[in-house]
Design a protein around this motif. Sequence first.
Motif, PDB file in Angstrom:
ATOM      1  N   ASP A   1      25.823   2.873  58.290  1.00  0.00           N
ATOM      2  CA  ASP A   1      26.102   1.660  59.087  1.00  0.00           C
ATOM      3  C   ASP A   1      25.455   1.799  60.456  1.00  0.00           C
ATOM      4  OD1 ASP A   1      27.108   0.350  56.787  1.00  0.00           O
ATOM      5  OD2 ASP A   1      29.228   0.124  57.506  1.00  0.00           O
ATOM      6  N   THR A   2      25.885   2.903  60.984  1.00  0.00           N
ATOM      7  CA  THR A   2      25.513   3.149  62.714  1.00  0.00           C
ATOM      8  C   THR A   2      24.055   2.736  62.859  1.00  0.00           C
ATOM      9  OG1 THR A   2      25.250   5.387  62.112  1.00  0.00           O
ATOM     10  CG2 THR A   2      27.218   4.766  62.833  1.00  0.00           C
ATOM     11  N   ASP A   3      23.190   2.741  62.085  1.00  0.00           N
ATOM     12  CA  ASP A   3      21.921   2.392  62.324  1.00  0.00           C
ATOM     13  C   ASP A   3      21.668   0.920  62.353  1.00  0.00           C
ATOM     14  OD1 ASP A   3      21.134   4.850  61.855  1.00  0.00           O
ATOM     15  OD2 ASP A   3      20.129   4.596  59.813  1.00  0.00           O
ATOM     16  N   TYR A   4      22.683   0.101  62.111  1.00  0.00           N
ATOM     17  CA  TYR A   4      22.931  -1.547  62.092  1.00  0.00           C
ATOM     18  C   TYR A   4      24.050  -2.005  62.618  1.00  0.00           C
ATOM     19  CZ  TYR A   4      18.669  -0.371  59.354  1.00  0.00           C
ATOM     20  OH  TYR A   4      17.275   0.129  58.708  1.00  0.00           O
ATOM     21  N   PRO A   5      24.138  -1.656  63.846  1.00  0.00           N
ATOM     22  CA  PRO A   5      25.513  -2.358  64.505  1.00  0.00           C
ATOM     23  C   PRO A   5      25.777  -3.891  64.370  1.00  0.00           C
ATOM     24  CG  PRO A   5      24.076  -1.829  66.116  1.00  0.00           C
ATOM     25  CD  PRO A   5      23.156  -1.355  64.817  1.00  0.00           C
ATOM     26  N   ALA A   6      26.882  -4.262  64.318  1.00  0.00           N
ATOM     27  CA  ALA A   6      27.154  -5.621  63.984  1.00  0.00           C
ATOM     28  C   ALA A   6      27.337  -6.391  65.316  1.00  0.00           C
ATOM     29  CB  ALA A   6      28.548  -5.786  63.321  1.00  0.00           C
ATOM     30  N   LEU A   7      27.258  -5.889  66.406  1.00  0.00           N
ATOM     31  CA  LEU A   7      27.299  -6.635  67.853  1.00  0.00           C
ATOM     32  C   LEU A   7      25.966  -6.156  68.564  1.00  0.00           C
ATOM     33  CD1 LEU A   7      31.001  -6.064  68.701  1.00  0.00           C
ATOM     34  CD2 LEU A   7      29.836  -8.062  67.679  1.00  0.00           C
ATOM     35  N   PRO A   8      25.482  -7.239  69.386  1.00  0.00           N
ATOM     36  CA  PRO A   8      25.807  -8.400  69.141  1.00  0.00           C
ATOM     37  C   PRO A   8      25.548  -9.518  68.027  1.00  0.00           C
ATOM     38  CG  PRO A   8      23.970  -8.436  70.698  1.00  0.00           C
ATOM     39  CD  PRO A   8      24.529  -7.251  70.038  1.00  0.00           C
TER      40      PRO A   8
ATOM     41  N   TYR B   1      21.337 -15.885  56.499  1.00  0.00           N
ATOM     42  CA  TYR B   1      20.530 -16.053  57.506  1.00  0.00           C
ATOM     43  C   TYR B   1      20.939 -15.485  58.755  1.00  0.00           C
ATOM     44  CZ  TYR B   1      23.234 -20.389  57.614  1.00  0.00           C
ATOM     45  OH  TYR B   1      24.347 -21.152  57.787  1.00  0.00           O
ATOM     46  N   GLY B   2      22.256 -15.196  58.921  1.00  0.00           N
ATOM     47  CA  GLY B   2      22.876 -14.423  59.935  1.00  0.00           C
ATOM     48  C   GLY B   2      23.522 -13.357  59.874  1.00  0.00           C
ATOM     49  N   SER B   3      24.982 -13.040  59.906  1.00  0.00           N
ATOM     50  CA  SER B   3      25.228 -11.542  60.352  1.00  0.00           C
ATOM     51  C   SER B   3      25.606 -11.015  58.812  1.00  0.00           C
ATOM     52  CB  SER B   3      26.349 -11.647  61.113  1.00  0.00           C
ATOM     53  OG  SER B   3      27.680 -12.399  60.292  1.00  0.00           O
ATOM     54  N   ASN B   4      25.530 -11.784  57.733  1.00  0.00           N
ATOM     55  CA  ASN B   4      26.080 -11.308  56.371  1.00  0.00           C
ATOM     56  C   ASN B   4      24.891 -10.238  55.881  1.00  0.00           C
ATOM     57  OD1 ASN B   4      28.351 -12.580  56.287  1.00  0.00           O
ATOM     58  ND2 ASN B   4      27.356 -14.475  55.373  1.00  0.00           N
ATOM     59  N   ALA B   5      23.989 -10.183  56.290  1.00  0.00           N
ATOM     60  CA  ALA B   5      22.717  -9.257  55.967  1.00  0.00           C
ATOM     61  C   ALA B   5      22.892  -7.902  56.731  1.00  0.00           C
ATOM     62  CB  ALA B   5      21.495  -9.648  55.848  1.00  0.00           C
ATOM     63  N   CYS B   6      23.923  -7.795  57.427  1.00  0.00           N
ATOM     64  CA  CYS B   6      23.953  -6.563  58.625  1.00  0.00           C
ATOM     65  C   CYS B   6      25.176  -5.590  57.725  1.00  0.00           C
ATOM     66  CB  CYS B   6      24.632  -7.199  59.972  1.00  0.00           C
ATOM     67  SG  CYS B   6      25.154  -5.587  61.027  1.00  0.00           S
ATOM     68  N   PRO B   7      24.335  -4.406  57.522  1.00  0.00           N
ATOM     69  CA  PRO B   7      25.456  -3.381  56.999  1.00  0.00           C
ATOM     70  C   PRO B   7      26.638  -3.118  57.560  1.00  0.00           C
ATOM     71  CG  PRO B   7      23.312  -2.645  56.974  1.00  0.00           C
ATOM     72  CD  PRO B   7      23.322  -3.939  57.861  1.00  0.00           C
TER      73      PRO B   7
ATOM     74  N   GLN C   1      21.614 -13.628  71.525  1.00  0.00           N
ATOM     75  CA  GLN C   1      22.792 -14.069  71.741  1.00  0.00           C
ATOM     76  C   GLN C   1      23.333 -14.253  72.953  1.00  0.00           C
ATOM     77  OE1 GLN C   1      26.416 -15.493  70.972  1.00  0.00           O
ATOM     78  NE2 GLN C   1      25.083 -15.080  69.004  1.00  0.00           N
ATOM     79  N   ALA C   2      23.094 -13.244  73.863  1.00  0.00           N
ATOM     80  CA  ALA C   2      23.400 -13.135  75.303  1.00  0.00           C
ATOM     81  C   ALA C   2      23.132 -14.516  76.080  1.00  0.00           C
ATOM     82  CB  ALA C   2      22.926 -12.019  76.100  1.00  0.00           C
TER      83      ALA C   2
END
Length: 350
Positions: free
Chosen positions: A4-11, A70-76, A206-207
């Motif tokens: 998971d650390t390869d693909y952080p959730a934020l931002p 198409y948003g965050s649900n494809a982020c590990p 996002q910023a």
Amino acid sequence: MFPDTDYPALPYPGARPDRSFVHDDGTGWPLRPDRAALSGWRLASGEDLDDWLAARGAAPLAGRVPVLCYGSNACPSKLTWLRGTLGLVGPAVLARARCTGLAAVWAAGLRVVDDQRPATLTAMPEATEPHAVWFATPEQVRVLDRCEGRGDRYRLVRVVTGEVRLAGGALVEPLAYVAARATQPRHNRYPLLVDGRPVRCADVPQAAAAALVGEPAAGDGLAVLAVDGEPVPEDHPGRVFVYGTLRPDASHWPMLAPYAAGVPRRAELAGTLFDTGLGYPALRLGGPGVAGWVVELTAPAAALSILDTYEGREYRRTRVTLDDDTVAWAYVWIDPFDGMSPLTTHWGTT
């Protein structure tokens, strides 16, 4: 494998792999499409994804529904958050997809948890974007319903607008969470219009998105079919490919005919038919090609329940990709082929 650390959730929406993968226990495994595999996918080891899932006591691809992410649900990392916070269980299967005529744009409202601006889906004829399709179990869909605020912030629909094509070329008709008519301005998930235009998430990070000023759109331009209640895997897709006794010109067509919507069309599948010697053929995926018919179904779940019983344990119902990239259900032989000879003509002909 990747952590998971390869693909952080934020931002938000987080980092997302540029490949298909299956995710479980904080780890992702890359997938590659293979139309000769029963699931249609293989891991890097060559193992069929369905076998990998079965070894973990998880549902096969046939027991899952396709949901466009198409948003965050494809982020590990988001998937791991769903496990810890909302009780998501089991491996999550996400296929890389190319979406044409659809775009992820910034929504008018803000996220409840952190005041970041969420994504929403809109029709955009000129757009082509990479996203993902999550093949979710019914239990996983219930978690997504809670996460997305189904009925308040988003509604679950089948999107008719545009085209969604998976890695490997298969054309799918996924479900998607699209804007609902929110009761509070903060929950508004219709596109934010800046100078009269929606703002693509791919164009503004996002910023900067959180500071955008504009007006909520009156709609998203999407043509959709509403989903009432829980989606059923058998409805995706709502068609079956038949090549043996269920063909329109064969003995057991009367069993399927009451469920046929319109006139069946001819099609071909990469595969090989074998002579069982029992009056019906056995299908193996991969090979020169099998001619058959595609039957659109008026009540897919009801029809497939009858066909499942008829076909028995020698066959497994799975999604296959036809020569025109359409996805259909088909019954594939899973017993040994010992003593069988390949058919050199189409089954039922001489």
